[in-house]
Scaffold this motif. Structure first.
Motif, PDB file in Angstrom:
ATOM      1  N   GLU A  33      -4.001 -35.089  -3.850  1.00 32.04           N
ATOM      2  CA  GLU A  33      -3.714 -33.869  -4.611  1.00 32.04           C
ATOM      3  C   GLU A  33      -4.950 -33.265  -5.146  1.00 32.04           C
ATOM      4  O   GLU A  33      -4.777 -31.851  -5.072  1.00 32.04           O
ATOM      5  CB  GLU A  33      -3.205 -34.530  -5.566  1.00 32.04           C
ATOM      6  CG  GLU A  33      -2.095 -33.612  -6.413  1.00 32.04           C
ATOM      7  CD  GLU A  33      -0.751 -33.832  -5.697  1.00 32.04           C
ATOM      8  OE1 GLU A  33       0.119 -33.129  -6.006  1.00 32.04           O
ATOM      9  OE2 GLU A  33      -0.916 -34.358  -4.493  1.00 32.04           O
TER      10      GLU A  33
ATOM     11  N   VAL B 223      -5.754 -30.310  -2.783  1.00 30.34           N
ATOM     12  CA  VAL B 223      -4.533 -29.781  -2.282  1.00 30.34           C
ATOM     13  C   VAL B 223      -4.690 -28.776  -1.437  1.00 30.34           C
ATOM     14  O   VAL B 223      -4.122 -28.422  -0.676  1.00 30.34           O
ATOM     15  CB  VAL B 223      -3.715 -29.885  -3.540  1.00 30.34           C
ATOM     16  CG1 VAL B 223      -3.953 -28.365  -4.035  1.00 30.34           C
ATOM     17  CG2 VAL B 223      -2.062 -29.874  -2.955  1.00 30.34           C
ATOM     18  N   ALA B 224      -5.574 -27.807  -1.770  1.00 21.01           N
ATOM     19  CA  ALA B 224      -5.915 -26.680  -0.918  1.00 21.01           C
ATOM     20  C   ALA B 224      -6.127 -26.726   0.504  1.00 21.01           C
ATOM     21  O   ALA B 224      -6.149 -25.857   1.181  1.00 21.01           O
ATOM     22  CB  ALA B 224      -6.591 -25.602  -1.685  1.00 21.01           C
TER      23      ALA B 224
ATOM     24  N   ASP C 158      -5.599 -32.058   3.974  1.00 20.88           N
ATOM     25  CA  ASP C 158      -4.722 -32.583   3.078  1.00 20.88           C
ATOM     26  C   ASP C 158      -3.224 -32.124   3.472  1.00 20.88           C
ATOM     27  O   ASP C 158      -2.222 -32.916   3.674  1.00 20.88           O
ATOM     28  CB  ASP C 158      -4.668 -32.141   1.681  1.00 20.88           C
ATOM     29  CG  ASP C 158      -3.536 -32.714   0.853  1.00 20.88           C
ATOM     30  OD1 ASP C 158      -2.901 -31.652   0.259  1.00 20.88           O
ATOM     31  OD2 ASP C 158      -3.279 -33.680   0.949  1.00 20.88           O
TER      32      ASP C 158
ATOM     33  N   ARG D 103      -0.275 -34.951   4.605  1.00 13.74           N
ATOM     34  CA  ARG D 103       0.780 -34.972   3.951  1.00 13.74           C
ATOM     35  C   ARG D 103       2.040 -34.798   5.063  1.00 13.74           C
ATOM     36  O   ARG D 103       3.061 -35.382   4.999  1.00 13.74           O
ATOM     37  CB  ARG D 103       1.237 -33.781   2.838  1.00 13.74           C
ATOM     38  CG  ARG D 103       0.226 -34.280   1.764  1.00 13.74           C
ATOM     39  CD  ARG D 103       0.687 -33.640   0.379  1.00 13.74           C
ATOM     40  NE  ARG D 103       1.247 -34.620  -0.480  1.00 13.74           N
ATOM     41  CZ  ARG D 103       2.032 -34.213  -1.545  1.00 13.74           C
ATOM     42  NH1 ARG D 103       2.374 -33.139  -1.766  1.00 13.74           N
ATOM     43  NH2 ARG D 103       2.226 -35.269  -2.264  1.00 13.74           N
TER      44      ARG D 103
END
Lengths: 338, 315
Positions: free
Chosen positions: B17, B20-21, B25, B29
């Motif tokens: 998290e 996250v950008a 990531d 996910r």
């Protein structure tokens, strides 16, 4: 040419027919109403009253139906005469729609974020992916999606019904439409979520300044949200006016019937009064006033002469009804007050 | 903030998290949750399919590095060493013109894979376009396209290919095109079926309401929805195309000597004496064809199960 003096949307004597094996179904038969900029107009009526067909006609997407009469003018342009390409440019950008069931209206195998991004890029090909992504997260946050950046990557099945409806609303307002059509936006939701979504619609409306056409059979939703109300029956508009005026002093027996059949918490009602009979067949609509077979006030004139929509009352707002004997209703001491 | 997170979150996700950008990531996910990620995981659980994939990879490497692997030239004629049995110099012996069979086998892998893959790609591309257009437009467009497909399916494809090769002359491009022409209807019917199902879905209606054109709906909703099945049919088509290439080359209508293909290597094995006493001439290309086609089909089956778990265990 944009005509700024005319209301945002004018539905003028719209008639839509469907050819079926049993004959021609007149789903909409002379519907007429207007929507002003920034205004919320509720369209109420039973199933089959023509409210959804009217909404689809505005978008020019009536499947297998045929517009036989009338015009739909949006910003002064007749949507019926626009070429397909221009119509597509209006759909989703200037007129956006919120669907009844957000589960089926979202593609189950595409992440929520990507669906919003594509709604944005559909109408702005020059928008970069990164910018669209930022805007989508912004929109999700705007509709009250907690942790929008993480939600962006999730799929519809990972959302609750209310969250999906939020995502739908985010998608609908993505391109800053000037008209939002919400087709039964709360019908598929739990009662507890309905209130949230109504709040959200209000926020979305304030945020975008978009006029909203709220199609519903739920009078409570209209009372809650709408400025004006259009009551439809058997493909026709039977009454329209300011919500308070129509709900406190209805001038059409059908509206009176609708209000009396509504259970209420704020008043002690011993008995509900459903409207006797059932809506007429649209294959063979009754002559004269379509409501006369169920109307307690019906008399000979109602069986032969079709009542036109006319202005009644002397209030500050325009109140129209299509009943020959609207004045008699005014004389009756109506129980139905807000 | 953290109390708002769903309880099923693992520490790994919470850590992710924070970044996250970043693209990393996103990859992490999406592999965890996307339909594609789930399909990949299901495929990897299928041992036979993975084995098939590994075998194909080996064949592919063999084809790509053919000049390194084969010490001899596949076309060098040595009339002093005709039909020699396998030896240290010629691992799989020599053929009727004294050419090294191992070198030819390795180089032939290039031709067979190339023809197989390109013919299948062309067929799938054509079939996808025809099927999607047919399903989305309906009406007379649908009728014309689907009756054409039916006509193609009702001809014995080998006859069409033989006629085409006969008229246009045998060459690799003609081979690819004629195989594609006879196999596209399978994909077209499949994609049309998916299109008809997706067309009635509410989200396609929503896309139309949002101003999407037919082309947009095809690209963004219909082809992606059919992609899983397209990949499966495409894979099976590769196997069919490799077989078709072998058959045609065996009949002398495909790849022309001196260029080697598995099919025309078998061509040399038409006499009874060769079959009885010189197995090095026909056994290697025969096995190569059988093993490759089997491997492709295993991969195809694995993909089908991975893409649509409901169908697993059927076949």
């Amino acid at each position: 040419m944009v005509n700024e003096t005319e209301p945002l949307l004018v539905v003028d004597d719209l008639a839509v027919e469907f050819r079926t094996d049993e004959g021609v179904v007149k789903a909409v038969d002379g519907a007429a109403f207007t929507v002003d900029r920034g205004e919320i107009v509720g369209v109420v009526g039973e199933s089959g009253s023509g409210k959804s067909v009217t909404a689809m006609s505005i978008l020019g997407l009536v499947k297998s139906g045929r517009r036989v009469r009338g015009a739909i003018r949006f910003r002064g342009r007749d949507l019926g005469t626009l070429p397909a390409k221009e119509l597509r440019a209006i759909r989703g950008a200037e007129i956006a729609m919120i669907f009844q069931d957000p589960m089926t209206a979202l593609n189950p195998v595409v992440s929520i974020g990507r669906q919003i991004v594509e709604a944005l890029r559909l109408h702005d090909r020059k928008l970069s992916k990164a910018a669209a992504r930022d805007r989508a997260i912004e929109l999700l946050a705007l509709v009250g999606m907690p942790d929008a950046a993480a939600r962006f990557k999730q799929y519809p099945h990972e959302f609750s019904g209310g969250m999906r409806q939020r995502a739908m609303i985010a998608m609908a307002i993505a391109n800053g439409p000037s008209l939002l059509i919400a087709d039964e936006p709360t019908t598929a939701l739990d009662v507890t979520i309905q209130a949230q979504v109504l709040d959200l619609l209000r926020i979305a409306q304030q945020e975008t300044q978009a006029a909203t056409l709220l199609i519903t059979h739920d009078l409570g939703v209209v009372a809650e949200l709408a400025d004006r109300v259009v009551v439809m029956y058997a493909g026709r508009v039977v009454e329209q006016g300011d919500v308070t005026t129509v709900f406190t002093a209805p001038r059409h027996p059908y509206t009176v019937g609708l209000l009396e059949s509504l259970p209420r918490l704020d008043r002690d009602v011993d008995e509900l009064h459903p409207i006797p009979g059932s809506p007429p067949s649209l294959l063979t609509p009754p002559p004269g006033c379509p409501f006369h077979p169920r109307c307690p006030l019906a008399r000979d004139r109602c069986r032969t002469e079709r009542p036109e929509l006319r202005v009644v009352g002397n209030g500050t707002t325009v109140h129209r009804t299509a009943c020959h004997f609207a004045e008699e209703l005014a004389a009756l001491p109506t129980e139905v007050t807000r | 903030m953290s109390d708002l997170r769903p309880s099923l979150d693992t520490p790994e996700v919470t850590a992710a998290e924070e970044v996250v950008a970043t693209e990393t990531d996103t990859a992490v996910r999406s592999r965890r949750r996307s339909p594609l990620g789930m399909a990949v995981r299901r495929f990897r659980r299928n041992k036979i399919a993975v084995a098939g994939g590994v075998f194909l990879l080996l064949i592919l490497l063999l084809a790509v590095f053919a000049p390194v692997i084969a010490q001899q030239s596949p076309t060098a004629v040595d009339l002093g060493a005709i039909r020699r049995a396998p030896s240290g110099e010629h691992w799989l012996g020599t053929d009727a013109s004294g050419r090294d069979v191992f070198a030819r086998l390795v180089y032939a892998a290039r031709v067979s894979l190339l023809v197989g893959v390109f013919a299948a790609l062309l067929a799938v591309l054509l079939g996808t376009i025809v099927g999607a257009v047919s399903g989305l437009f309906g009406g007379w467009v649908d009728t014309v396209l689907m009756r054409t497909a039916d006509m193609m399916l009702s001809f014995p494809s080998i006859v069409i290919i033989i006629v085409l090769a006969g008229i246009l002359g045998p060459s690799i491009p003609i081979l690819v095109v004629s195989i594609a022409i006879t196999t596209w209807p399978t994909t077209a019917r499949l994609v049309r079926g998916v299109t008809l199902a997706v067309r009635e879905r509410e989200y396609l209606h929503a896309a139309r309401v949002a101003g999407a054109s037919r082309g947009w709906m095809l690209r963004k909703h219909i082809v992606p929805a059919a992609m899983g099945q397209i990949v499966v049919v495409g894979t099976i088509s590769v196997a069919a195309a490799i077989l078709a290439e072998a058959v045609l080359s065996f009949l002398g209508l495909g790849v022309q000597p001196p260029q080697a293909s598995w099919g025309n290597m078998l061509n040399d094995a038409q006499s009874l004496t060769v079959i009885q006493s010189m197995p090095w001439l026909w056994l290697p290309p025969g096995l190569a064809i059988a093993a490759t086609v089997l491997a492709v089909n295993f991969v195809g089956d694995g993909l089908r199960d991975a893409v649509d778990p409901r169908q697993s265990g059927r076949s």
